[in-house]
Scaffold this motif. Structure first.
Motif, mmCIF file in Angstrom:
data_model
loop_
_atom_site.group_PDB
_atom_site.id
_atom_site.type_symbol
_atom_site.label_atom_id
_atom_site.label_comp_id
_atom_site.label_asym_id
_atom_site.label_seq_id
_atom_site.Cartn_x
_atom_site.Cartn_y
_atom_site.Cartn_z
ATOM 1 N N UNK A 81 -38.032 50.556 19.713
ATOM 2 C CA UNK A 81 -38.322 49.187 19.266
ATOM 3 C C UNK A 81 -37.060 48.327 19.319
ATOM 4 N N UNK A 82 -35.953 48.888 18.792
ATOM 5 C CA UNK A 82 -34.700 48.146 18.727
ATOM 6 C C UNK A 82 -34.177 47.825 20.128
ATOM 7 N N UNK A 83 -34.262 48.795 21.043
ATOM 8 C CA UNK A 83 -33.758 48.581 22.401
ATOM 9 C C UNK A 83 -34.558 47.486 23.108
ATOM 10 N N UNK A 84 -35.873 47.491 22.903
ATOM 11 C CA UNK A 84 -36.711 46.452 23.508
ATOM 12 C C UNK A 84 -36.330 45.075 22.975
ATOM 13 N N UNK A 85 -36.131 44.985 21.658
ATOM 14 C CA UNK A 85 -35.789 43.703 21.049
ATOM 15 C C UNK A 85 -34.427 43.203 21.515
ATOM 16 N N UNK A 94 -31.233 39.486 24.810
ATOM 17 C CA UNK A 94 -30.149 39.300 25.786
ATOM 18 C C UNK A 94 -30.641 38.528 27.003
ATOM 19 N N UNK A 95 -31.810 38.892 27.510
ATOM 20 C CA UNK A 95 -32.352 38.224 28.693
ATOM 21 C C UNK A 95 -32.566 36.733 28.448
ATOM 22 N N UNK A 96 -33.003 36.401 27.244
ATOM 23 C CA UNK A 96 -33.320 35.007 26.932
ATOM 24 C C UNK A 96 -32.084 34.156 26.667
ATOM 25 N N UNK A 103 -24.026 35.484 23.538
ATOM 26 C CA UNK A 103 -25.227 34.687 23.840
ATOM 27 C C UNK A 103 -24.885 33.202 23.860
ATOM 28 N N UNK A 104 -25.621 32.454 24.675
ATOM 29 C CA UNK A 104 -25.370 31.016 24.709
ATOM 30 C C UNK A 104 -25.924 30.314 23.473
ATOM 31 N N UNK A 153 -35.244 35.816 18.588
ATOM 32 C CA UNK A 153 -35.989 36.646 19.543
ATOM 33 C C UNK A 153 -35.928 38.117 19.141
ATOM 34 N N UNK A 154 -34.791 38.540 18.622
ATOM 35 C CA UNK A 154 -34.673 39.911 18.123
ATOM 36 C C UNK A 154 -35.753 40.194 17.082
ATOM 37 N N UNK A 155 -35.888 39.295 16.138
ATOM 38 C CA UNK A 155 -36.879 39.445 15.075
ATOM 39 C C UNK A 155 -38.299 39.340 15.619
ATOM 40 N N UNK A 156 -38.550 38.334 16.461
ATOM 41 C CA UNK A 156 -39.894 38.129 17.008
ATOM 42 C C UNK A 156 -40.355 39.325 17.847
ATOM 43 N N UNK A 157 -39.443 39.888 18.626
ATOM 44 C CA UNK A 157 -39.809 41.026 19.468
ATOM 45 C C UNK A 157 -40.143 42.248 18.632
ATOM 46 N N UNK A 158 -39.360 42.497 17.593
ATOM 47 C CA UNK A 158 -39.673 43.609 16.699
ATOM 48 C C UNK A 158 -41.060 43.441 16.092
#
Length: 512
Positions: A383-387, A392-394, A427-428, A436-441
């Motif tokens: 989960x953490x790696x996906x988030x 990072x991508x965004x 990050x920019x 995004x980290x939170x939303x992805x989790x």
């Protein structure tokens, strides 16, 4: 209710001779469970594929059937959820307990047979109260109501066949009439799906009842009790429920919450805290001796056959698995189970450590992989790696190292996760990265999402950005430099988190 209290206590005491026999004859009990499971399993497709009809010994079973993760059994479980019979278990399956933690889906679904309800979950509930009465013979717990804090139910996502939901909701929905009579709030409230409205209704109803016990996860229990105090204007819950006796807890470690409960919520030495080890896969253990905090007795006659794998072999398909008569004290084992719900040599993911034999008492010592489960959220490394990857991508970032852990609830404060991240490319937009980290989790883990809902249990995570080289220096200070040593990504304690923050405090750049 006095007559009911007396009657139920008498009935529960009658369970004690069976429990005493189990303590003294664990191997005999487990051998019997094993034979019954194999006999039932012969009539299933899984049993035919693995030639259960030819199995005569436990060793033969271990040689024919590999240890399985959820992903391995999922093709069978999916067919059961679509209505097929005799796939994993010979009797019809109408219920599925839902939890997170799997790597191939947002949630995992565990078949719950009628046998597992009757012989495991319901028997476990009765036995834990039998132990409580044995420890507190003067109890008047059944003169009041028990608050059950559970989840919700929904339709089977794969077909119109059956229902799925948190194991607590499945159990509550199937309780016998007498079990419904002694609990509160009403079932239609207890199973509500909208958590904020549910907590509000529960607080309104239960604050007016004579509540003597609670069964629930510490995090959700705190949310309910805080709302009750807000509604009533009382200073602590004993002013609301003066006859309260026992809090039965499980799912997450209780130690970080013990002082909060005993000092602020229930400020009395007369309150009992009783621990259980109950999961979607089954009811495993219960605290039989109140003086042994954190230790629970493994319940061996619930239709579950146990195997114990040394942690260094935890991921092997054919490990050297031990049976109950072979385990030793103070060694960590990965828990493997075969159940009367159709799980066969299933790797639960927990590690346990025995603290005594005859009776076999244990502590849950951790997970076979890094995780955070301080609030029942079961966030795993995947989960953490996906988030991290999506954030990072965004934002054009690149992360070189990170670790995360919990911020535990305090008096009037919420829990949350705390991250320490070292970027190789910043990050920019740091705020966007955190979002995004939170939303992805929340997207990939349904239990984390439930705890984050309206900040009821978990608030947004705190993210600390540390200078480059921080993790290298920290690992060097611990004597852990080298390819074989890895930064622990997730931890259910603050051991690593606080150490890194303390050592790097003069170089930290906070991005909360």
């Amino acid at each position: 209710m006095t007559l009911l209290n007396t009657t139920l206590k008498w009935l529960l005491k009658r369970r004690l001779p069976r429990l005493e026999y189990m303590m003294k004859h664990p191997e005999e009990i487990q051998q019997g469970v094993f034979r019954q499971l194999i006999e039932k399993g012969k009539r299933t497709e899984f049993g035919r594929q693995h030639q259960f009809s030819d199995i005569r010994t436990i060793r033969g079973f271990q040689e024919r059937v590999p240890v399985s993760a959820y992903e391995d059994l999922f093709p069978y479980i999916e067919r059961v959820m679509k209505g097929e019979r005799n796939v994993l278990w010979p009797t019809p399956i109408h219920w599925f307990s839902k939890s997170s933690g799997t790597t191939n889906a947002r949630s995992k679904f565990i078949p719950v047979s009628q046998e597992s309800l009757d012989e495991c979950h319901f028997r476990g509930g009765k036995d834990l109260m039998a132990f409580y009465i044995a420890n507190r013979p003067e109890s008047k717990v059944f003169e009041g109501k028990g608050v059950s804090i559970g989840g919700s139910l929904h339709d089977n996502p794969y077909s119109s066949h059956g229902f799925a939901g948190d194991v607590s909701a499945v159990i509550m929905k199937n309780l016998p009439t007498w079990g419904q009579y002694i609990r509160t709030p009403p079932l239609e409230v207890a199973l509500m799906g909208e958590w904020e409205a549910k907590i509000e209704r529960m607080a309104e109803i239960t604050s007016k009842e004579n509540v003597t016990s609670i069964l629930g996860v510490p995090t959700w229990t705190l949310v309910l009790l805080e709302r009750i105090l807000q509604l009533t204007g009382k200073r602590n819950i004993l002013e609301v429920w003066p006859n309260f006796e026992v809090f039965i807890h499980g799912a997450v470690a209780f130690q970080p919450y013990r002082d909060l409960f005993s000092h602020d919520v229930f400020p009395s030495k007369d309150i009992t805290y009783l621990e259980t080890y109950n999961a979607s896969e089954g009811f495993f253990a219960v605290q039989d001796d109140l003086s042994r905090i954190g230790e629970m007795m493994l319940m061996l006659d619930y239709g579950i056959f146990y195997e114990f794998v040394p942690v260094e072999q935890a991921e092997d398909p054919y490990p050297r698995a031990l049976t109950i008569d072979e385990v030793e004290i103070d060694k960590n084992y990965a828990l493997v189970i075969s159940t009367n719900g159709g799980l066969w040599r299933y790797r639960v993911g927990d590690t346990v450590r025995f603290t005594s034999l005859y009776p076999h008492r244990l502590k849950v010592s951790g997970r076979t992989k890094h995780f955070i489960n301080a609030f029942g959220e079961e966030v795993i490394v995947e989960n953490a790696e996906t988030a991290i990857t999506r954030a990072c991508e965004a934002t054009g970032a690149a992360v070189s190292d990170y670790t995360a852990g919990p911020v535990y609830m305090g008096s009037g404060t919420h829990g949350r996760h705390e991250w320490v991240i070292e970027f190789s490319h910043d990050p920019d937009d740091q705020e966007r990265f955190n979002q995004i980290l939170d939303e992805t989790l929340r997207q990939v883990n349904s239990d984390y999402d439930a705890k984050r809902y309206n900040d009821m249990v978990l608030k947004e995570p705190i993210v600390h950005v540390v200078p480059r080289g921080t993790f290298y220096a920290w690992m060097g200070n611990r004597g852990k430099l080298g390819g074989q040593h890895k930064v622990p990504r997730l931890s259910n304690s603050r051991e690593y988190l606080d150490d890194i923050l303390n050592r790097a405090a003069d170089r930290l750049d906070y991005a909360d």
